[in-house]
Design a protein around this motif. Structure first.
Motif, mmCIF file in Angstrom:
data_model
loop_
_atom_site.group_PDB
_atom_site.id
_atom_site.type_symbol
_atom_site.label_atom_id
_atom_site.label_comp_id
_atom_site.label_asym_id
_atom_site.label_seq_id
_atom_site.Cartn_x
_atom_site.Cartn_y
_atom_site.Cartn_z
ATOM 1 N N TYR A 102 0.805 -1.222 0.000
ATOM 2 C CA TYR A 102 0.000 0.000 0.000
ATOM 3 C C TYR A 102 0.833 1.265 0.000
ATOM 4 N N LYS A 103 2.046 1.202 0.527
ATOM 5 C CA LYS A 103 2.817 2.438 0.680
ATOM 6 C C LYS A 103 4.039 2.518 -0.220
ATOM 7 N N GLN A 104 4.224 1.563 -1.120
ATOM 8 C CA GLN A 104 5.459 1.511 -1.903
ATOM 9 C C GLN A 104 5.654 2.742 -2.783
ATOM 10 N N PRO A 105 6.934 3.118 -3.018
ATOM 11 C CA PRO A 105 8.128 2.538 -2.397
ATOM 12 C C PRO A 105 8.287 3.024 -0.960
ATOM 13 N N VAL A 106 8.745 2.141 -0.097
ATOM 14 C CA VAL A 106 8.768 2.464 1.325
ATOM 15 C C VAL A 106 10.061 1.936 1.940
ATOM 16 N N THR A 107 10.563 2.631 2.961
ATOM 17 C CA THR A 107 11.816 2.216 3.596
ATOM 18 C C THR A 107 11.526 1.350 4.812
ATOM 19 N N LYS A 108 12.570 0.668 5.281
ATOM 20 C CA LYS A 108 12.409 -0.210 6.446
ATOM 21 C C LYS A 108 11.974 0.578 7.695
ATOM 22 N N PRO A 109 12.615 1.726 7.981
ATOM 23 C CA PRO A 109 12.161 2.465 9.170
ATOM 24 C C PRO A 109 10.679 2.855 9.102
ATOM 25 N N GLU A 110 10.202 3.159 7.897
ATOM 26 C CA GLU A 110 8.791 3.506 7.752
ATOM 27 C C GLU A 110 7.893 2.305 8.064
#
Lengths: 196, 245
Positions: A102-110
């Motif tokens: 749902y949020k891509q692209p997304v980082t690990k901390p997010e």
């Protein structure tokens, strides 16, 4: 080209292909055939399979079409094609995949901010299973890696495209109803992405 | 003997959601004192059962106690800034709602997965990128394909060839030039050919590094016609023709 002939050609193309056969590939072979017509003949083929009691259907996954067996034959196939039975994903994997999808692209901390737990191991597993890929780096301090879903992800869940994911509309409403300032969960879509 | 059934929680937010659901609490009006107490009881239980309690659970415990203490302050004793601040629970509520949404999304993914697991089809790499070169279709070879190709070449080299002790003077830079030169003369060549002209192990490694470097800067592509097929090196069609160096 006659509809009947087109239907057979489309069936043949999909039959031979070892990965989902894209509509554009079909249109490469048969000149100027409108997408709607291709979809129509595929619907007709599926209706015929149904009527004549065939064991398979043409399924749309990851932007293409492939033949797959009907679910009622699963028990027989499972006993023979043991290696083809895909392992179920674990709860943490599914949660993490949902966030990435749902949020891509997304980082690990997010991702970790939402799940509230460390996600290192899960991300490694998902990368190994080819369900997610590294989609570049985010232009923020530390340049963290960005993750996105793959075609394999779409195929694993039988989705034709990412837009077919079940919607998350209630989330935004629920958050809007919450006391305090508005929290937008679809934020940060326009970040600069650099290819890795 | 007591039998305690303890659910497995994905994290502190999961545990909190469970407590909220269990007592049918309104998520927008969480009785923080009660929930904090229950949360700590669960942590104790987990400790008793010798479960590893991840640090995140303790952070949440601290957050809960912090919110609880803030809520205990009578309104008149709060400083003006604090009085203007939102409900101390607001941030936590937002996180819970967001987490709950994705938890539910995970459940719907799970049902899609169960449905799809009953459908069988031919195997095939879903994410192979197709490229066209001279009218032929290829797909991009993965790093693992390259490494296995390299190890095959390496294994085939006769041991005797390495008996000579000569200090080699090959650089990655030089090999990068050589590879680009080859691609000026012809559109593609087999990966194997590239290694065949190498005289020593070191040189082969350097050639391999040069290949990786050129792939990284998207000058060339390693492609193959079929899975485990021979790897061909081509110019990246997306990049302008390399000029003679």
């Amino acid at each position: 080209m006659e509809n009947k002939e087109l239907k057979s050609v489309v069936e043949a193309l999909i039959f031979v292909s070892d990965k989902p056969f894209g509509i554009n590939n079909i249109r490469d072979v048969v000149d100027n055939v409108p997408e709607a017509q291709v979809r129509q003949v595929i619907d007709e083929l599926n209706a015929e399979y149904e009527q004549t009691g065939r064991s398979f259907i043409i399924q749309e996954v990851a932007g293409g079409f492939r033949m797959a067996t009907r679910p009622e034959f699963a028990s027989w196939l499972k006993s023979f094609y043991k290696s083809k039975v895909k392992e179920r994903l674990t709860r943490p994997s599914l949660e993490t995949l949902a966030i990435i999808a749902y949020k891509q692209p997304v980082t690990k901390p997010e991702i970790e901010a939402i799940r509230g737990v460390n996600t290192d191991g899960v991300i490694t597993t998902l990368l190994e299973r080819n369900l997610i890929k590294i989609a570049g780096r985010k232009d923020t301090p530390g340049r963290p890696l960005l993750y996105a879903t793959t075609n394999e992800f779409l195929a694993h869940f039988g989705l034709g495209a990412i837009s077919e994911m079940p919607k998350l509309p209630e989330v935004q409403q629920l958050i809007d109803a919450a006391p305090g300032p508005r929290l937008d969960i679809t934020e940060e879509k326009n970040d600069t992405i650099q290819t890795a | 003997m007591y039998k305690v059934k303890l659910e497995e929680f994905e994290g502190p937010l999961d545990l909190l959601l469970f407590l909220i659901k269990k007592d049918e609490i309104d998520i927008y009006d969480i009785p923080i004192a009660m929930v904090t107490e229950q949360y700590l009881q669960y942590l104790e239980l987990m400790e008793l059962m010798d479960l590893d309690i991840a640090g995140e659970f303790l952070v949440m415990a601290a957050t809960l106690m912090h919110i609880k203490s803030k809520m205990l302050l009578p309104p008149e004793e709060r400083s003006p800034e604090e009085a203007e601040e939102e409900d101390p629970r607001a941030e936590l509520v937002k996180r819970l709602i967001e987490y709950k949404a994705f938890k539910e999304a995970a459940s719907s993914l799970q049902s899609l997965e169960s449905r799809q697991r009953d459908l069988f089809h031919r195997p095939g790499d879903m994410d192979a990128v197709e490229v066209e070169c001279n009218g032929e279709k290829f797909f991009e070879a993965s790093l693992f394909d390259l490494i296995s190709a390299f190890s095959t070449v390496f294994a085939n080299v006769s041991k005797e060839a390495f008996l000579e002790v000569i200090k080699e003077q090959v650089t990655v830079e030089q090999k990068v030039h050589d590879i680009l030169h080859l691609l000026v003369d012809k559109p593609s060549f087999a990966l194997k050919d590239l290694f065949d002209s190498s005289k020593s192990k070191i040189e082969m490694v350097v050639v391999f590094l040069a290949l990786l470097e050129l792939m990284k800067i998207h000058s060339i592509m390693a492609v193959q016609k079929e899975l485990f097929g021979e790897i061909q090196i081509i110019r990246n069609p997306a990049v302008i023709e390399p000029t003679k160096v």
